[in-house]
Every structure is written in structure tokens, then in C-alpha cells.
Enzyme design. Structure first.
Site, PDB file in Angstrom:
ATOM      1  N   SER A 435      16.616  64.986  24.015  1.00 36.21           N
ATOM      2  CA  SER A 435      16.515  65.258  22.581  1.00 36.21           C
ATOM      3  C   SER A 435      15.106  65.664  22.173  1.00 36.21           C
ATOM      4  O   SER A 435      14.929  66.193  21.084  1.00 36.21           O
ATOM      5  CB  SER A 435      16.984  64.062  21.758  1.00 36.21           C
ATOM      6  OG  SER A 435      16.890  62.863  22.457  1.00 36.21           O
ATOM      7  N   HIS A 456      22.029  70.310  24.086  1.00 32.90           N
ATOM      8  CA  HIS A 456      21.763  69.096  23.312  1.00 32.90           C
ATOM      9  C   HIS A 456      22.999  68.721  22.501  1.00 32.90           C
ATOM     10  O   HIS A 456      23.316  69.362  21.504  1.00 32.90           O
ATOM     11  CB  HIS A 456      20.548  69.340  22.404  1.00 32.90           C
ATOM     12  CG  HIS A 456      20.155  68.139  21.599  1.00 32.90           C
ATOM     13  ND1 HIS A 456      19.698  68.211  20.314  1.00 32.90           N
ATOM     14  CD2 HIS A 456      20.171  66.814  21.911  1.00 32.90           C
ATOM     15  CE1 HIS A 456      19.444  66.998  19.861  1.00 32.90           C
ATOM     16  NE2 HIS A 456      19.727  66.144  20.809  1.00 32.90           N
ATOM     17  N   GLU A 468      23.521  72.211  20.434  1.00 33.79           N
ATOM     18  CA  GLU A 468      22.382  73.138  20.475  1.00 33.79           C
ATOM     19  C   GLU A 468      22.204  73.576  21.924  1.00 33.79           C
ATOM     20  O   GLU A 468      22.066  72.717  22.810  1.00 33.79           O
ATOM     21  CB  GLU A 468      21.090  72.441  20.018  1.00 33.79           C
ATOM     22  CG  GLU A 468      20.997  72.186  18.532  1.00 33.79           C
ATOM     23  CD  GLU A 468      19.662  71.543  18.130  1.00 33.79           C
ATOM     24  OE1 GLU A 468      19.026  72.048  17.200  1.00 33.79           O
ATOM     25  OE2 GLU A 468      19.260  70.538  18.740  1.00 33.79           O
ATOM     26  N   ASN A 506      16.693  68.020  15.191  1.00 32.03           N
ATOM     27  CA  ASN A 506      15.778  66.884  15.094  1.00 32.03           C
ATOM     28  C   ASN A 506      14.464  67.273  14.424  1.00 32.03           C
ATOM     29  O   ASN A 506      13.793  66.449  13.827  1.00 32.03           O
ATOM     30  CB  ASN A 506      15.520  66.274  16.474  1.00 32.03           C
ATOM     31  CG  ASN A 506      16.736  65.502  16.961  1.00 32.03           C
ATOM     32  OD1 ASN A 506      17.616  65.168  16.167  1.00 32.03           O
ATOM     33  ND2 ASN A 506      16.800  65.238  18.247  1.00 32.03           N
TER      34      ASN A 506
HETATM   35  P1  NAI Z   1      21.454  55.628  28.237  1.00 29.82           P
HETATM   36  O1  NAI Z   1      20.337  54.709  28.512  1.00 29.82           O
HETATM   37  O2  NAI Z   1      22.686  55.120  27.585  1.00 29.82           O
HETATM   38  O3  NAI Z   1      21.901  56.340  29.577  1.00 29.82           O
HETATM   39  C1  NAI Z   1      21.028  56.821  30.537  1.00 29.82           C
HETATM   40  C2  NAI Z   1      21.677  56.617  31.888  1.00 29.82           C
HETATM   41  O4  NAI Z   1      20.950  57.339  32.859  1.00 29.82           O
HETATM   42  C3  NAI Z   1      21.713  55.162  32.339  1.00 29.82           C
HETATM   43  O5  NAI Z   1      23.032  54.797  32.668  1.00 29.82           O
HETATM   44  C4  NAI Z   1      20.819  55.159  33.561  1.00 29.82           C
HETATM   45  O6  NAI Z   1      21.231  54.230  34.551  1.00 29.82           O
HETATM   46  C5  NAI Z   1      20.966  56.574  34.035  1.00 29.82           C
HETATM   47  N1  NAI Z   1      19.886  56.964  34.943  1.00 29.82           N
HETATM   48  C6  NAI Z   1      18.575  56.726  34.837  1.00 29.82           C
HETATM   49  N2  NAI Z   1      17.933  57.236  35.899  1.00 29.82           N
HETATM   50  C7  NAI Z   1      18.855  57.817  36.684  1.00 29.82           C
HETATM   51  C8  NAI Z   1      18.811  58.507  37.913  1.00 29.82           C
HETATM   52  N3  NAI Z   1      17.668  58.696  38.543  1.00 29.82           N
HETATM   53  N4  NAI Z   1      19.965  58.978  38.420  1.00 29.82           N
HETATM   54  C9  NAI Z   1      21.135  58.789  37.759  1.00 29.82           C
HETATM   55  N5  NAI Z   1      21.216  58.127  36.609  1.00 29.82           N
HETATM   56  C10 NAI Z   1      20.101  57.653  36.073  1.00 29.82           C
HETATM   57  O7  NAI Z   1      20.813  56.819  27.366  1.00 29.82           O
HETATM   58  P2  NAI Z   1      21.544  57.893  26.445  1.00 29.82           P
HETATM   59  O8  NAI Z   1      21.469  57.445  25.045  1.00 29.82           O
HETATM   60  O9  NAI Z   1      22.838  58.234  27.034  1.00 29.82           O
HETATM   61  O10 NAI Z   1      20.556  59.125  26.556  1.00 29.82           O
HETATM   62  C11 NAI Z   1      20.550  59.986  27.675  1.00 29.82           C
HETATM   63  C12 NAI Z   1      19.837  61.275  27.321  1.00 29.82           C
HETATM   64  O11 NAI Z   1      20.468  61.877  26.208  1.00 29.82           O
HETATM   65  C13 NAI Z   1      18.395  61.094  26.901  1.00 29.82           C
HETATM   66  O12 NAI Z   1      17.659  62.190  27.378  1.00 29.82           O
HETATM   67  C14 NAI Z   1      18.454  61.111  25.395  1.00 29.82           C
HETATM   68  O13 NAI Z   1      17.259  61.527  24.794  1.00 29.82           O
HETATM   69  C15 NAI Z   1      19.549  62.128  25.175  1.00 29.82           C
HETATM   70  N6  NAI Z   1      20.231  62.063  23.892  1.00 29.82           N
HETATM   71  C16 NAI Z   1      20.591  60.851  23.350  1.00 29.82           C
HETATM   72  C17 NAI Z   1      21.258  60.804  22.150  1.00 29.82           C
HETATM   73  C18 NAI Z   1      21.666  59.493  21.580  1.00 29.82           C
HETATM   74  O14 NAI Z   1      22.037  59.453  20.397  1.00 29.82           O
HETATM   75  N7  NAI Z   1      21.619  58.432  22.332  1.00 29.82           N
HETATM   76  C19 NAI Z   1      21.597  62.022  21.393  1.00 29.82           C
HETATM   77  C20 NAI Z   1      21.238  63.247  22.084  1.00 29.82           C
HETATM   78  C21 NAI Z   1      20.572  63.236  23.277  1.00 29.82           C
END
Ligand code: NAI
Length: 730
Positions: A435, A456, A468, A506
Site C-alpha cells: 500500500s 493494489h 489500482e 491513499n
Molecule cells: P498480514 O500480516 O495479514 O499478512 C501478511 C502475511 O505474509 C503473513 O501471513 C505472513 O506470515 C506472510 N509472510 C511474511 N513473510 C513471508 C515470506 N517471506 N513468505 C511468505 N509469506 C510471508 O498483512 P496484510 O494486511 O494481509 O497485508 C499484506 C500486504 O498487503 C502488505 O503489503 C500491506 O501493506 C498490503 N495491503 C494491506 C491492506 C489492509 O487493509 N490490510 C490493504 C491493501 C494492501
């Protein structure tokens, strides 16, 4: 004369009328179509051979998509729209009472004016195909059904079922249409025409007579009881009005007008209801709200056809199998919509537990869809078969696209990018769901940066309609075109935006939420700010939004925006202090609001005021000032994004704000809002805010220039997306 949209074939004593608009993919009801109907029914009056008729479509899987909305753009006055509605009434009454009874053969979408037309037919047969849907979507365009829909439908299916359709515009599938008595029978698509013809023959031979219009009603005793007495109806109508007001906060006049039209149909003469329907249709057709909703309709329709890249447009690559990196909140959300679209998905995370939780999250979502009857059990099973989990990139050797949703950390994102490039095929595209991190920074780690870009998604992925797509300077156009095409396949409205911190959505959110924080610094109450912005039409207030997104995330992205854009986007003191206190918002059940055990929001958490400048002593800031400051902060930033090429057009900027943030749709989006305010007035407002709140609110250069030249973002009249020659200075 151009070719007629109606073809008539006389078979013995039956006229088979085929609607097939020449050169168009879908049938719509325009002036030519209405004229052709009028002329045809005149002729049928005189043709004594014909004893009954069938009305069918010549387009495969498409009955009639409703009125030609482009024609609405030419309407200049309420009186003109009212008389259009009256003409419609006359035509359909003619069909309803004509010597020749008409049997409608409905296969595919039958929407708006088309549904009103078949309501005037003597018999309705529908195909039981999944493409057959019936709806009155007028309220979604700020209108009400204007060709008798508010009068005929309640009588046919009962008041409650009719209101459910008229007030929401919801699609009713064939099976449900049969259940509520909207159609008389359902048949396999292959025999639709044959059965319709048979029914017409039965009418012709006198074996079947025209029943009363409510002859097919199948509702239960309770509904009948409510419908058939005045008191019952007034209870239903009052409840519907209350529910509508609660939902729309009074910003959308159409559903209320629809209720008035329906109510008028029950009081006084039959003519009374029709007259009221036409009058209200006329008023709404030239209303500001309708103009904005019609604009959004055109804008999203145009985006569906937009390949996302400039000509020559390369062909998008096929995406049959994808890999999702990170099975967390977003990864699982993305995997869920991908299997829903028929894609094979491999989801990778670091350990067993996380992969398992990700798979379970997708399953939960599918179970919910099953409960809501959006999918069948078989579809659920089929979709689960498409999904697999891994900790070691198993199955990644033939993925077409990888969507990365690991932690928001540049090093981790670069690391997984390198890893996946080791195992994936040459053709693989890698999209990051980051994001805040510039895509170019991530792509630096790639062996094939031309195949890297951003996709995104917004949370929750299954509900938020926007995507996006963010190419960096080195992304190949074909890669962008593929991401756009795949996003559309997932059912998203896709805007292509440039690679800069915050991208578009954002980026404009930052000064909006930032301004809410400043208002807190100045002593405004938390709930007063949220209420003011909800009254302005946002689905939730900005402070609630911060709690939802998570204070830690809001704090981090605030810092990134500050670093990129300087003082103008400096985080507020209030936000800084609350983030530092360790409160994380809803997920931690502690933020600006308090939450119960299940995470349900309660009242403002008064103890949070102890952290804020001014403490618990809050002061009243007029809601109009709160609204103006938050709206203008966002609109001004949107203008800056256009100016610096972050977005391609005001259209993309408006769609992004409405579908990504929930910017009030009845205002059309930030650019439409600036146009409605008047660019010169908006610039003056910004200047006076700037004088008070420097360095915030300095008017974007593009606005100053447009104010000087007296131009607008959109043409004042006519089609909103056709160039008027007076567009923004670029
Ligand atoms: P989250 O913490 O729920 O999920 C991230 C996952 O990635 C975790 O399950 C973690 O174990 C896994 N992970 C970390 N390192 C890893 C690796 N080396 N190999 C495989 N898996 C790995 O986070 P979330 O909220 O799902 O966010 C993920 C991405 O999406 C981030 O870049 C965030 O900025 C973006 N994002 C989040 C939004 C939101 O509202 N939460 C909205 C739009 C984008």
C-alpha cells in the site's frame, strides 16, 4: 431511415416480434425503439389475422438492458422528462389492453424499462439460465421507474417484494422471479421460444384468457393480509421509509420518491399513481444527484472497456494460474476472489499454521457465499479444488501471475521476489499488493523488472470494488494490460495509476484523514468529526476509519507521506500521540473508540482525550467547517495527482475516490465536486483556508490555472466523458 430494431414475422395467427437493435451488442430502449413499438401496435390493431403475439430478443443471452441512458443526457427540463414518462405510460397501457395479447419470452437480462414492458404483457415465460435476471435498477441512477413500474409491480408481486426490487435495484434471478410471481413459468433456454409460441397460440385460440394482473401471486397469508388493507400497507410503507432514511441519511431522494409513487398508486384513482410517478420521474431526471450517479455509470462502463495502456494496445496474456505470497488477511482475500473467477491458486506462507489459517479464511468466505446463496455447494467444492497451499513454492513452476501480499517491508518484499523468480517460469508477472512502497523500489530486486508492477487491492477484498494497477517506469505495457484484464476478470473496477507514494487512493486519503487529526488538535470532539463527515455522505467518519485501518498502519503510512510530500502532509499531533500510546484501533480493541469483546464498535473512548491536546475539554467546531476542510483537503490533493500525472484523468480520480474510499457518490467524486463548487470558488475557498492553515491548503497549480481561464474538469452539458474543448489545463 435506419434499420428497424423490431422484426416481425407472422406465423399463422401469431406475430413473433423480435427485438434486435442493429449494430448494438445489447438491446436498449431508445426513441427509435419506442416509435417502432407504437407503429407496430397500430398495425396489429388493423391486422385481423393476428390474434396473439410473442415478444422475444434476437440477441443471444440478452433480453433488453433497459432505457438508453445516453438519451437522458439530452433532457433539459423536468417537464420534458415527465412527458417522456407519460408517453411510456400510454404505450404500455396500449400493449396491456391491446386486442392482441403479448407473451414475453425472457432470456438474459431484463432490466428497467424492459421489465416495465413485460409487466404490461399478458404472459411471461423466462429461461432458467443464470444470465436471466430481472431488475428495476433506476434508483441506482438517482431515478425511479418511469414507465409504470411503481404501479404494476406492487400489484403483481405484492408490496414488500416490489419495494425490495424498486428501492434497491437488486437483480432477481429467474427462480426467484417465479417464486414471487414476477414470471409465470420457467423453461430451459433451448425451448424458450417454442413455449412462448405455444402460450401465444393458447391465447389466440381462446384456451387461455388474460387473467387479472395478480393472477400469479404466490405470497404467503401474511403478505396478502398486509397488502390488502390500507393499514397494513401504510405500516409497510412507513417502515420502508424509515429504513431508507437510515440507510441513505437523506442523501438519495430517489428511493423516497419511489415510495411516494407507490403510495400514490394505492390512494385515489389508478391514474393518480401514474401521474405521481411521471411527476417524480421528471423531477429526479434533472436532479444533481441523478446527474452524478449517471456520470459514475458512464465512468465505470468506460473503464470496463479501457485496456489501461495507450495505443498500440498489446494483447493481455492469459492468466489461468496464480501464486499468492502471504496467506494473511489480504493474501487470503485475493485468493478467495481469484478462485471465484475460476483461477487456479497456490498460496504460500512461511509456516504450516499460517498456510492453514489462510486456506481456512478462504473456506469461511466461500461458506458465507453459500449461506447467502450466491454460490451452490457444487460451486463451493469446485472453487476449493482450485486452491492449494504451500510453504515451499510447490506448484509455482507454471504460474502466470504472482500477487505478493507479505508484510509491508521492503526487504521482505525484495527477498520473496527473488525467491519466486528462481522457481517461476520466464513469462511470470509479479504484482505487489503494497500500500505504500514505491513499485520501482521493489522491482530493483528483480531479474525481469519489466514484468513487475503493483496491484493494489482494498480491504475487504471481496467487497471493495476498486483495484489500482501501478506500473513503474520500466513495466512493459503488455504486463500492465494483463494486470488490468485480470483485475476486471476478478470483477474489479480498475484504474491505472502512477508509481508514487500512496499511489492515488491513499494519497488523497492522507490529507483528508490528516485534516480530521488537525481538527482533533484544535479541540473538536471525535464523534463530532465523524458525524459531520457521515452527514456529508461518507460511509464512515475519518476517525472511525483510522481505527478500522489500524493506528499502527495509519501512523506508518502517515510518516511515509510526510517524508515524500513534506509539511503539507505532516501527521497531526493527536494521531502521533495516540499511535505512540500503543493503541492499535479495532484489531486491538482499543483506539479512539472502545470495542466490545467481539470487536464491535461502542462509544468514543473518553480516556483517549487525556492523550490529545486540549484533554477532555472539547470545543464545538461547526460541522460545515469540518466538512469543508476535510473535503477540500482531499479534492485539492486529487487535483495535484492529476497535475502530476498520478492519475490519467478526472474520470479515474473520481471513480477511485468513490469506489476506493466511499467518497459520496451523489457528489460524483472530488473532480465533479470541484466542478459543482465552481473552480474559481473552490480556489478562493482554498486560498482562505491556506491563509489560516499554512502550509496546508495551498491551491493546486492546476486549479489556479483553470480558475484563471474559466475552465472545468467536465463539460457542463451533454455527455460527461466527451471532450468539450474546455477541459483542464494540462
Ligand atoms: P498480514 O500480516 O495479514 O499478512 C501478511 C502475511 O505474509 C503473513 O501471513 C505472513 O506470515 C506472510 N509472510 C511474511 N513473510 C513471508 C515470506 N517471506 N513468505 C511468505 N509469506 C510471508 O498483512 P496484510 O494486511 O494481509 O497485508 C499484506 C500486504 O498487503 C502488505 O503489503 C500491506 O501493506 C498490503 N495491503 C494491506 C491492506 C489492509 O487493509 N490490510 C490493504 C491493501 C494492501
Amino acid at each position: 431511415m435506419s434499420e428497424s430494431p423490431l422484426h416481425v414475422e407472422i406465423r399463422d395467427d401469431i406475430a413473433v416480434i423480435t427485438v434486435d437493435q442493429p449494430g448494438a451488442a445489447v438491446n436498449t430502449i431508445d426513441r427509435a425503439m419506442r416509435d417502432a413499438f407504437r407503429q407496430l401496435f397500430d398495425e396489429l390493431e388493423r391486422d385481423n389475422r393476428v390474434k396473439a403475439a410473442v415478444l422475444r430478443s434476437g440477441k443471444p443471452d440478452m433480453f433488453i438492458a433497459g432505457a438508453d441512458i445516453e438519451e437522458f443526457l439530452a433532457i433539459e427540463s423536468a417537464r420534458e422528462a415527465e412527458s417522456l414518462s407519460r408517453d411510456g405510460h400510454a404505450l404500455l397501457e396500449r400493449i396491456e389492453t391491446h386486442r392482441v395479447p403479448v407473451v414475453a419470452a425472457i432470456g438474459g437480462p431484463c432490466l428497467g424499462g424492459a421489465l416495465e414492458t413485460v409487466l404490461a404483457c399478458a404472459w411471461r415465460v423466462a429461461s432458467d439460465s443464470s444470465s436471466t435476471v430481472l431488475a428495476l435498477p433506476e434508483v441506482q441512477l438517482g431515478l425511479i421507474p418511469g414507465a409504470g413500474g411503481t404501479q404494476r409491480l406492487p400489484r403483481l408481486v405484492g408490496l414488500q417484494a416490489a419495494l425490495d426490487m424498486i428501492l434497491t435495484g437488486r437483480n432477481v434471478r429467474a427462480k426467484k422471479a417465479l417464486q414471487i410471481g414476477l414470471v409465470h413459468e420457467l423453461v430451459h433456454p433451448s425451448i424458450l421460444d417454442r413455449i412462448a409460441l405455444e402460450r401465444a397460440r393458447e391465447f389466440a385460440s381462446g384456451k387461455r384468457g388474460r387473467g387479472t394482473s395478480d393472477g400469479t401471486r404466490r405470497h404467503g397469508a401474511r403478505e396478502l393480509l398486509l397488502d390488502d388493507n390500507r393499514l397494513g400497507r401504510s405500516v409497510v410503507l412507513r417502515k420502508a421509509r424509515e429504513a431508507t432514511l437510515k440507510k441513505t441519511h437523506g442523501h438519495f431522494p430517489a428511493p423516497l420518491a419511489a415510495l411516494d409513487a407507490v403510495a400514490a398508486g394505492y390512494s385515489g384513482s389508478r391514474e393518480n399513481g401514474y401521474r405521481e410517478e411521471a411527476r417524480l420521474f421528471g423531477e429526479l431526471a434533472v436532479s444533481e444527484v441523478s446527474r452524478q450517479l449517471v456520470f459514475l455509470f458512464f465512468a465505470t462502463t468506460a473503464l470496463k472497456k479501457d485496456p489501461g495502456v495507450a495505443p498500440p494496445v498489446p494483447e493481455a496474456l492469459p492468466v489461468r494460474k496464480i501464486g499468492v505470497l502471504g496467506a494473511g488477511f489480504m493474501g487470503a482475500g485475493i485468493a478467495g476472489v481469484a478462485v471465484g473467477a475460476g483461477t487456479i491458486v497456490r498460496m504460500k506462507d512461511a509456516d504450516h499454521g499460517r498456510v492453514g489459517r489462510g486456506l481456512a479464511a478462504v473456506r469461511e468466505r466461500l461458506d458465507e457465499r453459500l449461506r447467502k446463496r450466491q454460490i451452490t455447494r457444487q460451486q463451493l467444492l469446485d472453487q476449493m479444488t482450485l486452491l492449494g497451499g504451500t510453504m515451499a513454492y510447490t506448484g509455482f513452476d507454471d504460474v502466470d501471475l504472482v500477487i505478493e501480499a507479505v508484510f509491508e517491508d521492503l526487504d521482505i518484499k525484495r527477498h520473496v521476489l527473488r525467491e519466486v523468480e528462481e522457481v517461476g517460469p520466464e513469462r511470470m508477472i509479479v504484482a505487489s499488493n503494497t500500500s505504500t512502497i514505491p513499485i520501482a523500489r521493489i522491482a530493483e530486486a528483480s531479474r525481469r523488472p519489466e514484468r513487475v508492477l503493483g496491484m493494489h487491492f482494498f480491504s475487504p477484498v471481496h467487497r471493495m470494488p476498486l483495484l489500482e494497477v501501478i506500473p513503474h517506469a520500466g513495466t512493459a505495457p503488455r504486463v500492465t494490460a494483463t494486470a488490468v484484464a485480470y483485475g476486471k476478470k476478478l470483477g474489479k473496477t480498475v484504474i491505472v495509476v502512477n508509481d508514487a507514494p500512496g499511489f492515488y487512493v491513499n494519497r488523497i486519503l492522507a490529507p483528508y484523514v490528516g485534516e480530521a487529526g488537525r481538527l482533533l488538535d484544535e479541540g473538536a470532539a471525535i464523534d463530532a468529526i465523524d458525524k459531520a463527515m457521515m452527514d456529508a455522505g461518507f460511509p464512515v467518519g475519518p476517525i472511525t476509519l483510522i481505527d478500522e485501518v489500524g493506528l499502527d498502519i495509519a501512523g506508518k503510512s502517515g510518516a511515509i507521506m510526510f517524508e515524500a510530500f513534506g509539511e503539507r502532509l505532516a501527521p497531526s499531533e493527536s494521531l502521533r500521540r495516540v499511535v505512540e500510546s500503543g493503541r492499535s484501533g479495532r484489531k486491538g480493541k482499543s483506539g479512539f473508540y472502545s470495542y466490545d469483546e467481539s470487536g464491535q464498535k461502542r462509544d468514543v473512548d473518553d480516556s483517549v482525550y487525556d492523550l490529545l491536546p486540549g484533554g477532555r475539554e472539547r470545543r464545538e467546531i461547526p460541522p460545515s467547517e469540518i466538512q469543508m476542510r476535510c473535503l477540500m483537503a482531499m479534492a485539492n490533493e486529487a487535483a495535484r495527482c492529476l497535475e502530476s500525472g498520478i492519475i490519467r484523468s478526472p474520470r479515474d480520480g473520481d471513480v477511485g475516490a468513490v469506489f476506493g474510499i466511499g467518497f459520496p457518490p451523489f457528489r460524483g467524486g472530488p473532480f465533479r465536486y470541484l466542478d459543482s463548487t465552481g473552480i474559481a470558488s473552490a480556489t478562493r475557498i482554498l486560498e482562505s483556508l491556506y491563509a489560516k492553515h499554512t502550509p496546508r491548503f495551498e491551491p493546486a497549480g492546476i486549479l489556479v490555472e483553470m480558475a484563471r481561464r474559466g475552465t472545468r474538469f467536465y463539460p457542463e452539458r451533454g455527455h460527461p466523458l466527451e471532450p468539450s474543448g474546455s477541459g483542464p489545463a494540462r
